[in-house]
Design a protein around this motif. Structure first.
Motif, short mmCIF file in Angstrom:
data_model
loop_
_atom_site.label_atom_id
_atom_site.label_comp_id
_atom_site.label_asym_id
_atom_site.label_seq_id
_atom_site.Cartn_x
_atom_site.Cartn_y
_atom_site.Cartn_z
N LEU A 178 21.55 46.94 35.35
CA LEU A 178 20.85 46.56 34.13
C LEU A 178 19.50 45.91 34.40
O LEU A 178 18.56 46.07 33.62
N LEU A 179 19.42 45.18 35.50
CA LEU A 179 18.19 44.44 35.80
C LEU A 179 17.28 45.16 36.79
O LEU A 179 16.29 44.58 37.24
N LYS B 147 16.41 41.06 41.35
CA LYS B 147 17.85 40.98 41.54
C LYS B 147 18.17 40.71 43.02
O LYS B 147 17.37 41.02 43.90
N PRO B 148 19.34 40.15 43.32
CA PRO B 148 19.70 39.91 44.71
C PRO B 148 19.91 41.20 45.48
O PRO B 148 20.30 42.22 44.90
N GLN C 186 29.95 40.74 28.52
CA GLN C 186 29.30 39.48 28.85
C GLN C 186 28.13 39.69 29.81
O GLN C 186 27.08 39.06 29.68
N VAL C 187 28.32 40.55 30.79
CA VAL C 187 27.23 40.86 31.71
C VAL C 187 26.04 41.44 30.93
O VAL C 187 24.88 41.07 31.16
N GLU C 188 26.32 42.34 30.00
CA GLU C 188 25.26 42.96 29.21
C GLU C 188 24.57 41.94 28.31
O GLU C 188 23.35 42.01 28.08
N ALA D 29 21.36 49.65 28.02
CA ALA D 29 22.44 50.60 27.90
C ALA D 29 23.47 50.34 28.99
O ALA D 29 23.11 50.07 30.14
N ALA D 30 24.72 50.35 28.63
CA ALA D 30 25.80 50.09 29.60
C ALA D 30 25.91 51.23 30.58
O ALA D 30 26.39 51.08 31.66
#
Length: 368
Positions: free
Chosen positions: A262-263, A271-272, A353-355, A367-368
Motif C-alpha cells: 500500500l505504501l 517503507k522499511p 486496519q492496515v488499510e 486498493a486492497a
C-alpha cells in the motif's frame, strides 16, 4: 481508536491454555526456576538452533550475563550502536566496560560493518550488534571482523525472536544471543523475562551460575553472581506462547507485506526494507518521513496511535553524557532518530486496519 498493540486480544485467543499453565505452577509450588522454566529453556534452544538456553528475569540481565561470561569487565571496551533501546548500552556499563559506538546502516538500522574496524582498540573485548525492529544485522561481515581480531560477538536479539540471516536464527550466529520476553515483544511473557542462548558449553556453565548467585551447587558460590532467575509462571506462560510464535510471526509478516504494498508509492514515507537474505519478523514496522511530527499528529487525529523507537540516540542521552559524544558524531543514527515512526503492527490486526493506517498516511484510500 485502534490500539498500537493489543495484548488483551492475544490473551483471549489462548486464554484456556494460559490459565491452565499458570494454575499448574501455582499448584506445584515451583515458583522460581523449576520444571516449567527448564522445559522452556530446552524448547527455546531448539527453536533457535542452539545447544543451550539459560532463562533469566529480563533481556537486560541476559545481555549483562552474556557479556560477563565472555570476559567483559572494567577496562574493556564493547562496540555497539547508539540507535537502540538504552538497555543495550546499559548492560555494557553494568560490567564496568566502556561502550564504543559505531554508526548504523541507513537501510536496515543495524550496525554498519564498515565502521567497526576503525573502532577496534587494544581494549576492545567484544562486539554487540543489535538486531533492531526484527531484522538481523549483517552477521557474516561482523563475524569475519570479529574472528580476525579474536573478539566474541554477543547478539542483542531482544527484538528478533525467530528472525533469520541466511538461514540461521537470531542468537545462533555469535558466541551468545540475548532475548527479552517483555510483554510487548513478539514472544512476550505476562511480566518480565529474558534468555541467553549459546552453543558454547563454558558460556552456558558460567551464565547458569551467574544468574543464581554464582552457585555451582547450592551454597557453593564460585562466582560473584546475581539474582537474575526466571520465575516459574513466566516459564509456563512462555512455553504456551512459543507454540504459537511461528503463526504470530507469519501474521506480522503478512501485515507488513500489506503495508509495504500500500505504501510502495507513498509520497509521505519510506517503507522499511527487508533484505533478501534475511527473515524480518517485524517487531516494529518503522517508516521514515521528513515530517514525523506532522505525520504523527495526522494519524492521531485519525484515531491511530504510533510509536517512536527511538527519538534520542543513546550517545545524546543525558545519562550517557560521560562518554563525551556530541550531535553529529553518528549522523545516520541521528537521522533515523529524527525520521522514524512506528506504525501499529501485531498478529491480531486485520487487513482493514492496515488499510486504514495507510489511507490516513497520505489522505487517500488504497486498493486492497
Amino acid at each position: 481508536m485502534m490500539p498500537f498493540l493489543d495484548l488483551k486480544a492475544q490473551y483471549v485467543s489462548i486464554k484456556d491454555e494460559l490459565d491452565a499453565a499458570v494454575l499448574k505452577v501455582l499448584a506445584s509450588g515451583a515458583y522460581v526456576l523449576g520444571d516449567e522454566v527448564a522445559a522452556f529453556e530446552d524448547e527455546f534452544a531448539a527453536y533457535c538452533g542452539v545447544k543451550h538456553a539459560i532463562a533469566v528475569n529480563t533481556g537486560t540481565s541476559a545481555l549483562h550475563l552474556a557479556l560477563l561470561a565472555a570476559g567483559v569487565g572494567p577496562g574493556c571496551e564493547v562496540i555497539t550502536v547508539p540507535f537502540t533501546f538504552v538497555a543495550s548500552v546499559s548492560a555494557i556499563s553494568y560490567t564496568g566496560a566502556r561502550p564504543v559506538f559505531v554508526d548504523i546502516d541507513p537501510v536496515t538500522f543495524t550496525m554498519d560493518p564498515a565502521a567497526i574496524q576503525a573502532a577496534i582498540t587494544p581494549r576492545t573485548k567484544a562486539i554487540l550488534p543489535v538486531h533492531l525492529y526484527g531484522q538481523m544485522a549483517e552477521m557474516d561481515a561482523i563475524m569475519e571482523i570479529a574472528e580476525r581480531h579474536g573478539l566474541p560477538v554477543i547478539e542483542d536479539a531482544c527484538q528478533a525472536h525467530g528472525a533469520e540471516y541466511r538461514g540461521r536464527r537470531a542468537g545462533s550466529v555469535g558466541l551468545s544471543g540475548c532475548f527479552s520476553f517483555y510483554p510487548g515483544k513478539n514472544l512476550g511473557a505476562c511480566g518480565e523475562g529474558g534468555m541467553v542462548v549459546t552453543s558454547d558449553d563454558e558460556q552456558m556453565r558460567q551464565i547458569r551460575m551467574l544468574r543464581d548467585w554464582g552457585q555451582e551447587r547450592r551454597y557453593h558460590h564460585v562466582l560473584k553472581g546475581f539474582n537474575y532467575r526466571m520465575d516459574g509462571i513466566q516459564g509456563a506462560v512462555l512455553r504456551v506462547k512459543l507454540r504459537y510464535l511461528e503463526d504470530w510471526t507469519e501474521a506480522r509478516r503478512r501485515h507488513a507485506r500489506h503495508y509495504s504494498r500500500l505504501l510502495s508509492t507513498s509520497p509521505s514515507v519510506i517503507k522499511p526494507a527487508e533484505l533478501p537474505d534475511r527473515r524480518h519478523v517485524y517487531h516494529i514496522y518503522a517508516v521514515r518521513t521528513g515530517d514525523r511530527d506532522g505525520l504523527q499528529h495526522r494519524l492521531i487525529a485519525a484515531g491511530i496511535p504510533t510509536g517512536l523507537h527511538y527519538p534520542i540516540p543513546v550517545h545524546l542521552q543525558k545519562a550517557h553524557a560521560d562518554l563525551g559524544h556530541r550531535a553529529g558524531d553518528f549522523p545516520e543514527s541521528e537521522a533515523a532518530a529524527r525520521q522514524v515512526l512506528s506504525l501499529p503492527i501485531y498478529p491480531e490486526m486485520n487487513a482493514e486496519q492496515v488499510e486504514w493506517v495507510a489511507a490516513a498516511i497520505d489522505g487517500v484510500a488504497y486498493a486492497a
